[in-house]
Design a protein around this motif. Structure first.
Motif, PDB file in Angstrom:
ATOM      1  N   GLY A 185      24.725  33.884  29.720  1.00  0.00           N
ATOM      2  CA  GLY A 185      25.703  32.805  29.875  1.00  0.00           C
ATOM      3  C   GLY A 185      27.106  33.281  29.521  1.00  0.00           C
ATOM      4  N   ASN A 186      27.229  33.949  28.380  1.00  0.00           N
ATOM      5  CA  ASN A 186      28.538  34.449  27.956  1.00  0.00           C
ATOM      6  C   ASN A 186      29.096  35.444  28.964  1.00  0.00           C
ATOM      7  OD1 ASN A 186      28.609  32.916  25.643  1.00  0.00           O
ATOM      8  ND2 ASN A 186      27.746  34.506  24.333  1.00  0.00           N
ATOM      9  N   ASN A 187      28.215  36.233  29.543  1.00  0.00           N
ATOM     10  CA  ASN A 187      28.647  37.212  30.532  1.00  0.00           C
ATOM     11  C   ASN A 187      29.216  36.519  31.774  1.00  0.00           C
ATOM     12  OD1 ASN A 187      28.098  39.236  32.884  1.00  0.00           O
ATOM     13  ND2 ASN A 187      28.011  40.443  31.027  1.00  0.00           N
ATOM     14  N   LEU A 188      28.559  35.451  32.193  1.00  0.00           N
ATOM     15  CA  LEU A 188      29.033  34.721  33.374  1.00  0.00           C
ATOM     16  C   LEU A 188      30.413  34.109  33.108  1.00  0.00           C
ATOM     17  CD1 LEU A 188      28.150  34.092  36.208  1.00  0.00           C
ATOM     18  CD2 LEU A 188      27.022  32.032  35.397  1.00  0.00           C
ATOM     19  N   ARG A 189      30.591  33.642  31.890  1.00  0.00           N
ATOM     20  CA  ARG A 189      31.882  33.087  31.472  1.00  0.00           C
ATOM     21  C   ARG A 189      32.997  34.132  31.642  1.00  0.00           C
ATOM     22  NH1 ARG A 189      35.973  31.606  29.863  1.00  0.00           N
ATOM     23  NH2 ARG A 189      36.587  30.362  28.060  1.00  0.00           N
ATOM     24  N   ILE A 190      32.679  35.391  31.293  1.00  0.00           N
ATOM     25  CA  ILE A 190      33.655  36.476  31.410  1.00  0.00           C
ATOM     26  C   ILE A 190      33.914  36.822  32.872  1.00  0.00           C
ATOM     27  CG2 ILE A 190      34.141  38.883  30.834  1.00  0.00           C
ATOM     28  CD1 ILE A 190      34.068  37.279  28.407  1.00  0.00           C
ATOM     29  N   ILE A 191      32.851  36.794  33.682  1.00  0.00           N
ATOM     30  CA  ILE A 191      33.043  37.079  35.113  1.00  0.00           C
ATOM     31  C   ILE A 191      33.979  36.024  35.712  1.00  0.00           C
ATOM     32  CG2 ILE A 191      31.883  37.324  37.362  1.00  0.00           C
ATOM     33  CD1 ILE A 191      29.445  38.408  35.838  1.00  0.00           C
ATOM     34  N   ALA A 192      33.873  34.797  35.218  1.00  0.00           N
ATOM     35  CA  ALA A 192      34.793  33.741  35.652  1.00  0.00           C
ATOM     36  C   ALA A 192      36.234  34.120  35.299  1.00  0.00           C
ATOM     37  CB  ALA A 192      34.418  32.411  34.999  1.00  0.00           C
ATOM     38  N   ASP A 193      36.447  34.599  34.075  1.00  0.00           N
ATOM     39  CA  ASP A 193      37.791  35.000  33.646  1.00  0.00           C
ATOM     40  C   ASP A 193      38.330  36.136  34.513  1.00  0.00           C
ATOM     41  OD1 ASP A 193      37.841  33.164  31.616  1.00  0.00           O
ATOM     42  OD2 ASP A 193      37.292  34.571  30.028  1.00  0.00           O
ATOM     43  N   ILE A 194      37.459  37.122  34.763  1.00  0.00           N
ATOM     44  CA  ILE A 194      37.889  38.282  35.549  1.00  0.00           C
ATOM     45  C   ILE A 194      38.254  37.846  36.970  1.00  0.00           C
ATOM     46  CG2 ILE A 194      37.075  40.459  36.582  1.00  0.00           C
ATOM     47  CD1 ILE A 194      35.466  40.905  33.981  1.00  0.00           C
ATOM     48  N   THR A 195      37.472  36.933  37.532  1.00  0.00           N
ATOM     49  CA  THR A 195      37.772  36.412  38.874  1.00  0.00           C
ATOM     50  C   THR A 195      39.119  35.699  38.876  1.00  0.00           C
ATOM     51  OG1 THR A 195      35.401  36.074  39.177  1.00  0.00           O
ATOM     52  CG2 THR A 195      36.847  35.029  40.770  1.00  0.00           C
ATOM     53  N   MET A 196      39.328  34.883  37.852  1.00  0.00           N
ATOM     54  CA  MET A 196      40.587  34.141  37.767  1.00  0.00           C
ATOM     55  C   MET A 196      41.784  35.091  37.701  1.00  0.00           C
ATOM     56  SD  MET A 196      41.842  31.192  37.867  1.00  0.00           S
ATOM     57  CE  MET A 196      41.270  29.644  37.192  1.00  0.00           C
ATOM     58  N   ASN A 197      41.607  36.229  37.025  1.00  0.00           N
ATOM     59  CA  ASN A 197      42.704  37.198  36.930  1.00  0.00           C
ATOM     60  C   ASN A 197      43.098  37.767  38.292  1.00  0.00           C
ATOM     61  OD1 ASN A 197      42.908  36.848  34.188  1.00  0.00           O
ATOM     62  ND2 ASN A 197      41.654  38.623  33.660  1.00  0.00           N
ATOM     63  N   LYS A 198      42.216  37.613  39.283  1.00  0.00           N
ATOM     64  CA  LYS A 198      42.527  38.129  40.629  1.00  0.00           C
ATOM     65  C   LYS A 198      43.461  37.197  41.400  1.00  0.00           C
ATOM     66  CE  LYS A 198      38.184  40.642  40.933  1.00  0.00           C
ATOM     67  NZ  LYS A 198      36.795  40.567  41.389  1.00  0.00           N
ATOM     68  N   LEU A 199      43.726  36.032  40.819  1.00  0.00           N
ATOM     69  CA  LEU A 199      44.584  35.060  41.498  1.00  0.00           C
ATOM     70  C   LEU A 199      45.953  35.656  41.806  1.00  0.00           C
ATOM     71  CD1 LEU A 199      44.654  32.093  42.447  1.00  0.00           C
ATOM     72  CD2 LEU A 199      45.559  31.471  40.214  1.00  0.00           C
ATOM     73  N   MET A 200      46.442  36.484  40.875  1.00  0.00           N
ATOM     74  CA  MET A 200      47.756  37.113  41.062  1.00  0.00           C
ATOM     75  C   MET A 200      47.825  37.935  42.338  1.00  0.00           C
ATOM     76  SD  MET A 200      49.413  38.527  37.611  1.00  0.00           S
ATOM     77  CE  MET A 200      47.981  39.513  37.194  1.00  0.00           C
ATOM     78  N   GLU A 201      46.688  38.569  42.645  1.00  0.00           N
ATOM     79  CA  GLU A 201      46.670  39.476  43.803  1.00  0.00           C
ATOM     80  C   GLU A 201      46.843  38.731  45.123  1.00  0.00           C
ATOM     81  OE1 GLU A 201      43.003  41.666  43.415  1.00  0.00           O
ATOM     82  OE2 GLU A 201      43.497  42.170  41.332  1.00  0.00           O
ATOM     83  N   THR A 202      46.678  37.405  45.101  1.00  0.00           N
ATOM     84  CA  THR A 202      46.835  36.638  46.342  1.00  0.00           C
ATOM     85  C   THR A 202      48.282  36.224  46.562  1.00  0.00           C
ATOM     86  OG1 THR A 202      46.488  34.502  45.291  1.00  0.00           O
ATOM     87  CG2 THR A 202      44.521  35.654  46.058  1.00  0.00           C
ATOM     88  N   GLY A 203      49.170  36.623  45.640  1.00  0.00           N
ATOM     89  CA  GLY A 203      50.580  36.313  45.817  1.00  0.00           C
ATOM     90  C   GLY A 203      51.032  35.072  45.058  1.00  0.00           C
TER      91      GLY A 203
END
Lengths: 359, 359
Positions: free
Chosen positions: B138-156
């Protein structure tokens, strides 16, 4: 090796000890006070559980006379690294505090996983309030860490740097969780190698300590050499920390650690001393250890038998040697980096403290 | 009330149903594929557990013939809201995916808390691999969510907007966790009021649904009226979702929900139907329910007795009425906001679907 260097440099350790005392007394209260400010004023039950766990109150929410809490090592490392790399120590705090909060989040969940009923001689959250509430309390602390980190922008740190710091912390959490997984997976494995052990602790413990250093440095400088050097320093220091933790898990004094001698053996933990003993003893002794570890509970006689084998195999000395080696590697990593003299002494002192700590 | 409006507007529901089918078929595969891309290629055991939970593989890591997974409702709401507010749907994805990952993180931990052995007719993570590993997964999935969110910048998306989106999600997680805490706290309380129940679900379920809407809208516009209107829409829609969840928890068809009729009664859950029954029945019946809920296990006879009392008290109708009322409030909130016609129909259809859903 350890004892030799210890006696050769006794003048230095003495100076170093004073310096460490000063560092902790300078920063511990500051970190603790800033941590307390991150908790909302509404006295929810989750807050009561967390404030209890962090040592500020008893289990009914009453302030403790003598607050018990951790060393706040990770925020202090972050601040010292920032200082050493020429940064603004005030600015780094909202990034330093989340490290301690995340460390404690992991402890709350660790206690559930390991069914540990005591920490710092006090009942753990799950032991007092049950698993479901303890799980939620841990997750809540994780969020408070995120909220604190979001305050970094308010200190004037550019947003892109805030996002990089955020990303370092996220990555460290991922590694920490992977390390916790490996730790559980390795439980009961008798043939764990030193290499696998070192990889596991570099994630479980090392990731957050390295992140503490990296966050401090990145908020101070863009210099790639410094970033690389301090990153290596952090990795080695993380190993030192866990190795001494494993030493204390067996030979720590109960008055200092709150745990009986041989605690990790009683819990059948597969920590460094067991790994180094197995690779430095006879097949017969390996079998004895294996047999004892396969028992449901470990008696005093079993414990003493393993402690004797460890003494014959000079396990404690081997562990201390390894800690000293990693401490030296850590300090070598930043040898050629320009660091103000006082800051370097601070960092060296903390590294030596972590190598020799008694609690 | 519900049935009346349902029959009066049957032409509309039919059109609406087709629209919902189209929305899910349009976005579900896209969301699922993007979610799968967030998992690192190294096949660690944690990944195996998570991919199993998300329905893409079986418990040994083999791809499932017919992937079972949730509706991806939260990302879809985020995308629809972004579209309705005039934003770029492609850009919103890295912010939409974390909503589903965090939702699933909370489900993994919920299953541990509630000791639920099945979800979607499959064993839960803790049931297969034990509590400690499930907690870590569960904690790992929470982190994958954070890492995904950090990709928002790459979309401009500008960094300050990324940080705002991040902050909305963090705050939603905090509320969600507080709601989970209240849910546990209220277990076994027989005098829970509708007001307290609605506050609890606004946190437990509503926070993440509202965040989904808000994140979609904030990535599309700075218009304060739109932001406010959609925020209200999200809050009401969150209530609709949980109310229908509670209805399905008692009267849902096993073939659709995977749970037997009366499942929430068998588990002695203090959900909306119990609350509304207690406030609309005789003291005698209240006592009967209280007595049954104080038993260790609930027999078929007990279950039928409570279901009969609910039928006499028109509990199901009252629940459906409340869902319809909140659905209308949700739609009223965005009535005066300028939204392209097709987008408005999409949003209205989803709101109606959530009010009437069978699974």
């Amino acid at each position: 090796m350890y004892r030799k260097s210890s006696s050769e440099n006794s003048w230095m350790y003495s100076d170093s000890e004073k310096r460490v005392t000063n560092i902790f007394s300078k920063y511990h209260a500051q970190v603790s006070s800033m941590m307390q400010h991150q908790f909302p004023n509404n006295e929810t039950k989750i807050n009561t559980m967390l404030k209890y766990f962090l040592g500020w109150t008893d289990s009914t929410g009453q302030p403790t006379n003598k607050p018990i809490s951790g060393k706040a090592l990770r925020p202090i490392l972050c601040v010292l690294a920032c200082d050493a790399a020429g940064g603004n120590v005030e600015q780094v705090m909202p990034a330093a505090i989340p490290l301690e909060l995340i460390h404690n989040f992991s402890l709350i969940h660790d206690d559930i996983q390991d069914k540990d009923e005591l920490r710092h001689n006090r009942p753990t959250i799950w032991a007092l309030w049950g698993n479901p509430k303890a799980l939620i309390a841990g997750n809540n602390l994780r969020i408070i860490a995120d909220i604190t980190m979001n305050k970094l922008m308010e200190t004037g740190v550019p947003t892109n740097k805030c996002l990089r710091v955020n990303s370092i912390l996220t990555q460290a959490c991922l590694e920490m969780i992977e390390g916790q997984y490996l730790d559980i997976k390795y439980e009961g494995e008798t043939s764990l190698t030193k290499q696998l052990y070192l990889e596991m602790i570099s994630k479980k413990t090392g990731a957050l300590i390295t992140a503490a250093i990296n966050i401090g440095v990145i908020l101070a400088t863009e210099n790639q050499n410094k970033l690389k050097a301090f990153n290596d320093f952090g990795k080695y220091l993380g190993a030192v920390f866990q190795i001494t933790d494993d030493i204390l898990g067996i030979w720590g004094k109960e008055s200092k650690t709150g745990k009986p001698v041989g605690a990790d053996i009683i819990r059948k933990k597969n920590s460094l001393p067991i790994i180094l003993t197995n690779s430095n003893t006879t097949n017969k002794n390996q079998k004895i250890i294996e047999n004892i570890y396969s028992k449901h509970t470990i008696s005093n006689q079993d414990l003493n038998e393993i402690l004797n084998i460890m003494e014959q195999s000079k396990t404690k000395e081997r562990c201390l040697d390894l800690a000293t080696t990693y401490c030296q590697k850590a300090l070598s990593s930043i040898k050629n980096v320009s660091i103000p003299e006082e800051s370097r002494k601070d960092i060296e002192s903390i590294a030596l403290f972590l190598t020799q700590r008694q609690h």
